[in-house]
Design an enzyme around this catalytic site. Structure first.
Site, PDB file in Angstrom:
ATOM      1  N   ASP A 246      44.054  -8.586 -11.436  1.00 14.78           N
ATOM      2  CA  ASP A 246      42.967  -9.502 -11.108  1.00 14.78           C
ATOM      3  C   ASP A 246      42.812  -9.695  -9.606  1.00 14.78           C
ATOM      4  O   ASP A 246      41.767 -10.155  -9.138  1.00 14.78           O
ATOM      5  CB  ASP A 246      43.216 -10.849 -11.794  1.00 14.78           C
ATOM      6  CG  ASP A 246      42.033 -11.792 -11.674  1.00 14.78           C
ATOM      7  OD1 ASP A 246      40.913 -11.380 -12.029  1.00 14.78           O
ATOM      8  OD2 ASP A 246      42.226 -12.931 -11.209  1.00 14.78           O
ATOM      9  N   LEU A 327      35.354 -17.360 -12.302  1.00 18.77           N
ATOM     10  CA  LEU A 327      34.209 -17.047 -11.452  1.00 18.77           C
ATOM     11  C   LEU A 327      34.538 -16.011 -10.381  1.00 18.77           C
ATOM     12  O   LEU A 327      33.700 -15.728  -9.530  1.00 18.77           O
ATOM     13  CB  LEU A 327      33.703 -18.321 -10.765  1.00 18.77           C
ATOM     14  CG  LEU A 327      33.179 -19.418 -11.712  1.00 18.77           C
ATOM     15  CD1 LEU A 327      32.803 -20.654 -10.931  1.00 18.77           C
ATOM     16  CD2 LEU A 327      31.985 -18.905 -12.505  1.00 18.77           C
ATOM     17  N   ARG A 328      35.745 -15.456 -10.442  1.00 21.24           N
ATOM     18  CA  ARG A 328      36.110 -14.461  -9.431  1.00 21.24           C
ATOM     19  C   ARG A 328      35.251 -13.216  -9.537  1.00 21.24           C
ATOM     20  O   ARG A 328      34.976 -12.547  -8.545  1.00 21.24           O
ATOM     21  CB  ARG A 328      37.592 -14.116  -9.564  1.00 21.24           C
ATOM     22  CG  ARG A 328      38.132 -13.242  -8.430  1.00 21.24           C
ATOM     23  CD  ARG A 328      39.632 -13.164  -8.472  1.00 21.24           C
ATOM     24  NE  ARG A 328      40.228 -14.441  -8.116  1.00 21.24           N
ATOM     25  CZ  ARG A 328      41.450 -14.823  -8.489  1.00 21.24           C
ATOM     26  NH1 ARG A 328      42.168 -14.034  -9.257  1.00 21.24           N
ATOM     27  NH2 ARG A 328      41.928 -15.977  -8.117  1.00 21.24           N
ATOM     28  N   GLY A 329      34.806 -12.908 -10.763  1.00 22.13           N
ATOM     29  CA  GLY A 329      33.952 -11.732 -10.942  1.00 22.13           C
ATOM     30  C   GLY A 329      32.643 -11.868 -10.196  1.00 22.13           C
ATOM     31  O   GLY A 329      32.219 -10.952  -9.481  1.00 22.13           O
ATOM     32  N   THR A 332      33.300 -11.741  -6.293  1.00 20.28           N
ATOM     33  CA  THR A 332      33.565 -10.380  -5.830  1.00 20.28           C
ATOM     34  C   THR A 332      32.311  -9.521  -5.909  1.00 20.28           C
ATOM     35  O   THR A 332      32.036  -8.701  -5.019  1.00 20.28           O
ATOM     36  CB  THR A 332      34.687  -9.746  -6.668  1.00 20.28           C
ATOM     37  OG1 THR A 332      35.857 -10.559  -6.591  1.00 20.28           O
ATOM     38  CG2 THR A 332      35.006  -8.346  -6.175  1.00 20.28           C
TER      39      THR A 332
END
Length: 405
Positions: A246, A327-329, A332
Site C-alpha cells: 500500500d 482515500l489513498r487511491g 495518489t
C-alpha cells in the site's frame, strides 16, 4: 578505558570499520569556492566512471518508463513497484535513473544531504547553522540512487554506533545508514517480495513519518529520510506484504516482449553496449540530455497546474467503482495525473490524465474477488471504460440534444 563522548561533528563520522566501505556509503561533497551561478547543462555520465545503460536506449516497456519518469517529476507520488518476468529490464531501467536525473543542491558538510533553506526539514547539523549559511555553503550533488541488498543488516540500513571511533577514540558517534544516504533520492530494492520482515517494518515506519529514529547503544538520533521507494520482483517467488504494498504509489506488471522486431532491437542494443559501453552511451547522450531537460521543465510546471472538477470527479468515481479502501487511491491518482499533465505540457489536469495513470495507480489497491479471475489490471481497465464511457455517452447525448433544438 576512557569514557565515551559524543562526537561534535556528525559529518566526520565514517564507516563500519572499513575505509573502503565508508567511502562507498558516505555522501560526497565539494566545498563551494565561489558564489553560486547558473548550473551548466549536466552530462549523462555514470558515477565513478562506470557506464550505465542509457535510459533513452531502453526498448519497449513504455508503462515502466512512464511510471519512473513520473516519480522524477513529483516524488510525492510514493514510489513504484515493478513485478514481472526475469530479464525484462527492470533493474536496468531503475539504475539508468542515476545518470538521467538532474543534480540537486545540498548543504555542504551535511551527512544527510539536506535541502538548503529548509530548516524545518533539516537535521540537527543543519539546524545549528546560522540563518542563511546553508544557502551560502550549498553544493551541487548527484541525486542518490541507493541499492538496499536483501541480506543487509538492520544496522546497515538505519545506521548504528560507529565502532571504529568508539574503540579508537572513545567517541560515541553515529554512523548513518542506507536510509540516510537515500534521503531526497531513490531507494531501490530488487526482489522486494523476499525482503526480511524486520526490514519491512523499518521501511513502513520511515515511509509513514519521513524520519528515521535510532534508539540503541546509548544513541538517540533522528534524521530526515524521505525517498522514492522503488521495488522490483518476480511474483512467482512470493507476494508482498499488504502494508508495504500500500505504500507504493504506482504499480505495474512487465512481460517479456513477444514481437520479433522488438526482441531483435533489444538484443542489438544490448550487444552494442556490452562491446563498447562508452561509445554506446555517447551516442545516446543527446536523447538523455533532452529527457533531463524535459524533467526539469515538468518540475517547474507542476506547481502551477490546477486540477479540474472533471478530473476530481472521475478519480473519485473510479475508486468507488473499484471499491478501494481509504482515500489513498484518490490522492495518489490525482498526484500521478498532475505529474502526467506536467510531463505532457498541459495547462491543467483533466480527466484524460486520470485515465492515463489509472491502471498503475490503482491495480495494487484492489480487494481480492474470488468470483472474478481477471487480473487486477484488467479489472481497472474495465472500470475505466465504464466510468469514462458514461462520460462520453453523456457528451454525445448533450450534443445531440443541442443539435435537435
Amino acid at each position: 578505558m576512557s569514557a565515551l563522548k559524543i562526537s561534535p561533528d556528525p559529518s566526520s563520522n565514517t564507516g563500519y570499520g572499513l575505509a573502503e566501505a565508508m567511502e562507498e556509503l558516505a555522501p560526497r561533497f565539494r566545498p563551494a569556492s565561489r558564489p553560486r551561478r547558473r548550473t551548466p547543462e549536466p552530462q549523462a555520465e555514470a558515477p565513478k566512471g562506470r557506464a550505465l545503460y542509457p535510459f533513452s536506449a531502453l526498448v519497449g516497456q513504455e508503462a515502466m518508463k512512464t511510471a519512473l519518469l513520473l516519480t522524477t517529476v513529483d516524488p510525492t507520488i510514493g514510489g513504484v513497484l515493478i513485478f514481472g518476468d526475469r530479464g525484462t529490464g527492470k533493474s536496468t531501467a531503475i539504475r539508468a535513473l542515476a545518470a538521467l536525473l538532474p543534480p540537486m543542491r545540498a548543504v555542504a558538510g551535511c551527512p544527510y544531504s539536506c535541502e538548503p533553506g529548509r530548516p524545518a526539514d533539516s537535521c540537527e547539523h543543519c539546524r545549528g547553522l546560522r540563518p542563511g549559511k546553508s544557502l551560502d555553503a550549498s553544493v551541487e550533488i548527484a541525486v542518490p540512487v541507493v541499492d538496499l541488498p536483501l541480506g543487509a543488516t538492520e544496522d546497515r540500513v538505519v545506521g548504528a554506533l560507529d565502532l571504529e571511533k568508539a574503540l579508537a577514540r572513545g567517541e560515541k558517534a553515529f554512523q548513518p545508514g542506507l536510509l540516510a544516504k537515500a534521503h531526497r533520492g531513490y531507494l531501490y530494492i530488487d526482489e522486494v517480495n523476499l525482503l526480511e520482515d524486520h526490514l519491512v517494518d523499518v521501511l513502513l515506519d520511515v515511509a509513514a513519518s519521513g524520519e528515521n529514529v535510532v534508539e540503541r547503544e546509548g544513541l538517540s538520533i533522528r534524521h530526515p529520510a524521505r525517498f522514492v521507494l522503488i521495488g522490483s520482483g518476480n511474483p512467482e517467488e512470493g507476494e508482498l506484504r499488504p502494508q508495504l504494498l500500500d505504500r507504493f504509489g504506482l504499480s505495474l506488471d512487465v512481460v517479456t516482449p513477444t514481437d520479433l522486431e522488438t526482441r531483435i532491437e533489444v538484443i542489438r542494443r544490448r550487444d552494442a553496449f556490452d562491446r563498447d559501453p562508452q561509445g554506446f552511451c555517447a551516442r545516446w547522450k543527446p536523447k538523455d540530455v533532452a529527457l533531463r531537460r524535459r524533467i526539469a521543465a515538468a518540475r517547474r510546471r507542476l506547481p502551477m497546474l490546477a486540477v479540474s472538477e472533471q478530473a476530481l470527479r472521475r478519480a473519485t468515481e473510479l475508486c468507488l467503482a473499484l471499491g478501494t479502501d481509504g482515500l489513498r487511491g484518490e490522492l495518489t491518482l490525482i498526484r500521478a495525473a498532475r505529474a502526467m499533465a506536467a510531463w505532457q505540457g498541459a495547462t491543467s489536469v483533466e480527466g484524460e490524465h486520470v485515465k492515463a495513470v489509472g491502471v498503475m495507480a490503482l491495480q495494487h489497491r484492489l480487494r481480492r474477488n474470488p468470483l472474478d479471475e481477471a487480473r487486477a489490471a484488467v479489472r481497472v481497465e474495465r472500470a475505466i471504460e465504464e466510468v469514462f464511457g458514461q462520460e462520453k455517452n453523456g457528451q454525445e447525448k448533450t450534443g445531440q440534444e443541442k443539435a435537435e433544438s
